[in-house]
Design a protein around this motif. Structure first.
Motif, PDB file in Angstrom:
ATOM      1  N   VAL A 123      -9.351  10.394   1.873  1.00  0.00           N
ATOM      2  CA  VAL A 123      -9.133   9.741   1.291  1.00  0.00           C
ATOM      3  C   VAL A 123      -9.213  11.351  -0.116  1.00  0.00           C
ATOM      4  CG1 VAL A 123      -9.282   8.498  -0.535  1.00  0.00           C
ATOM      5  CG2 VAL A 123      -8.497   7.668   1.664  1.00  0.00           C
ATOM      6  N   PRO A 159      -4.626   7.068  -3.119  1.00  0.00           N
ATOM      7  CA  PRO A 159      -4.730   6.815  -1.857  1.00  0.00           C
ATOM      8  C   PRO A 159      -3.985   7.505  -1.173  1.00  0.00           C
ATOM      9  CG  PRO A 159      -3.270   5.265  -2.642  1.00  0.00           C
ATOM     10  CD  PRO A 159      -4.847   6.409  -3.568  1.00  0.00           C
ATOM     11  N   SER A 160      -3.515   8.374   0.057  1.00  0.00           N
ATOM     12  CA  SER A 160      -2.466   9.259   1.065  1.00  0.00           C
ATOM     13  C   SER A 160      -1.558   7.858   1.567  1.00  0.00           C
ATOM     14  CB  SER A 160      -3.174   9.898   1.919  1.00  0.00           C
ATOM     15  OG  SER A 160      -3.553   8.953   3.276  1.00  0.00           O
ATOM     16  N   LEU A 166      -1.918   6.661   4.745  1.00  0.00           N
ATOM     17  CA  LEU A 166      -2.604   5.685   4.813  1.00  0.00           C
ATOM     18  C   LEU A 166      -2.084   4.208   5.297  1.00  0.00           C
ATOM     19  CD1 LEU A 166      -5.485   4.427   4.627  1.00  0.00           C
ATOM     20  CD2 LEU A 166      -5.276   3.812   2.206  1.00  0.00           C
ATOM     21  N   MET A 182     -10.121   6.037   5.739  1.00  0.00           N
ATOM     22  CA  MET A 182     -11.153   6.266   4.944  1.00  0.00           C
ATOM     23  C   MET A 182     -11.631   7.605   4.713  1.00  0.00           C
ATOM     24  SD  MET A 182      -9.689   3.481   3.618  1.00  0.00           S
ATOM     25  CE  MET A 182      -9.859   3.326   1.672  1.00  0.00           C
ATOM     26  N   LEU A 222       0.477  -1.091   0.181  1.00  0.00           N
ATOM     27  CA  LEU A 222       0.025  -0.308  -0.199  1.00  0.00           C
ATOM     28  C   LEU A 222       0.454   1.060   0.174  1.00  0.00           C
ATOM     29  CD1 LEU A 222      -2.702   1.693   0.266  1.00  0.00           C
ATOM     30  CD2 LEU A 222      -2.921   1.386   2.428  1.00  0.00           C
ATOM     31  N   ALA A 265       0.730   4.194  -3.379  1.00  0.00           N
ATOM     32  CA  ALA A 265       0.942   5.319  -3.062  1.00  0.00           C
ATOM     33  C   ALA A 265       2.153   6.462  -3.466  1.00  0.00           C
ATOM     34  CB  ALA A 265       0.585   5.993  -1.025  1.00  0.00           C
ATOM     35  N   PHE A 267      -5.588  -1.043  -1.011  1.00  0.00           N
ATOM     36  CA  PHE A 267      -6.201  -0.201  -1.064  1.00  0.00           C
ATOM     37  C   PHE A 267      -7.584  -0.538  -1.514  1.00  0.00           C
ATOM     38  CE2 PHE A 267      -7.311   4.530  -3.000  1.00  0.00           C
ATOM     39  CZ  PHE A 267      -8.118   4.523  -2.163  1.00  0.00           C
TER      40      PHE A 267
END
Length: 252
Positions: free
Chosen positions: A222, A236-237, A240, A219, A103, A107, A118
């Motif tokens: 987001v 996605p940040s 996250l 979330m 993940l 990002a 995600f």
């Protein structure tokens, strides 16, 4: 005389007939002559054939693998079964030991395995359309578990033809290099299922589930990016991945 009755002395038992093949069923179809054209008749036969094949496929989905006990899921409840399996699939994915790292890479550089993670977070947060986009991204990049998620998602919606399409994609995606498969599965060849395959997924308990309310909270921030012809797509940040790590650790 109704269609379920037969004349006395005909030797044919009363009650609805049972057909073993689509061809037998179509051979017994009767069409009243009036304003119908040959094109109408052909279209009607195609519709009936599609419905019978779809019913056969649904029954095959409800049939367990060889030697397994028959589940208590009648075909009419397949959408409920698929909904539960999809949730379980998502929990298995986000609990995988590589999920956090993938993940984080997603990002930064759109790692396909991270797209799968995600998408599962989006599904658990009830953000289905965004999840479908990233599942398609993952499957398009060769990740078979993305196709598994789409298979269950369309089953849950009752979109049988789309589910059948993704089931048929699974064998091809299994041959793709660099697979990330956090959830074990088996594809069984069968002549009775459209596409020639039935899908069995190992959804054994992965431990304590991450609370979905906590996923929804994570979330909330987001970002949603507007993409041409695609509308709003969640993004996605960088934080996250750390949030996911904390959520999974809290369940252990």
């Amino acid at each position: 005389m109704t269609s379920s009755e037969t004349p006395k002395g005909s030797g044919t038992p009363r009650g609805p007939e049972r057909w073993r093949t689509v061809e037998e069923a179509l051979a017994r179809v009767r069409i009243f002559e009036s304003d119908y054209t040959a094109a109408h008749r052909d279209a009607s036969r195609r519709r009936i054939a599609d419905q019978l094949v779809e019913l056969r496929w649904m029954q095959d989905l409800a049939t367990p693998a060889s030697g397994a006990a028959r589940p208590a899921w009648p075909p009419l409840l397949l959408h409920e079964r698929a909904a539960q399996d999809l949730r379980a699939l998502c929990q298995r994915v986000i609990h995988d030991e590589d999920a956090v790292g993938r993940l984080a890479r997603f990002a930064a550089s759109r790692d396909p395995g991270g797209a799968l993670t995600f998408a599962c977070l989006l599904l658990l947060a009830d953000r289905e359309e965004g999840a479908r986009f990233w599942l398609q991204f993952a499957a398009g990049a060769g990740q078979v578990t993305g196709a598994l998620g789409l298979y269950l998602l369309h089953l849950r919606r009752g979109e049988w033809r789309d589910a059948r399409h993704w089931a048929s994609q699974i064998p091809a995606l299994e041959r793709e290099p660099c697979q990330y498969t956090p959830v074990a599965h088996e594809v069984v060849d069968t002549a009775q299922a459209p596409g020639g395959v039935a899908v069995y997924i190992d959804l054994a308990d992965c431990g304590a589930a991450v609370p979905e309310a906590a996923v929804k909270d994570a979330m909330q921030d987001v970002d949603v990016e507007l993409l041409e012809d695609l509308g709003g797509v969640p993004q996605p940040s960088p934080e996250l991945a750390h949030q996911l790590e904390g959520l999974v650790a809290a369940c252990r």
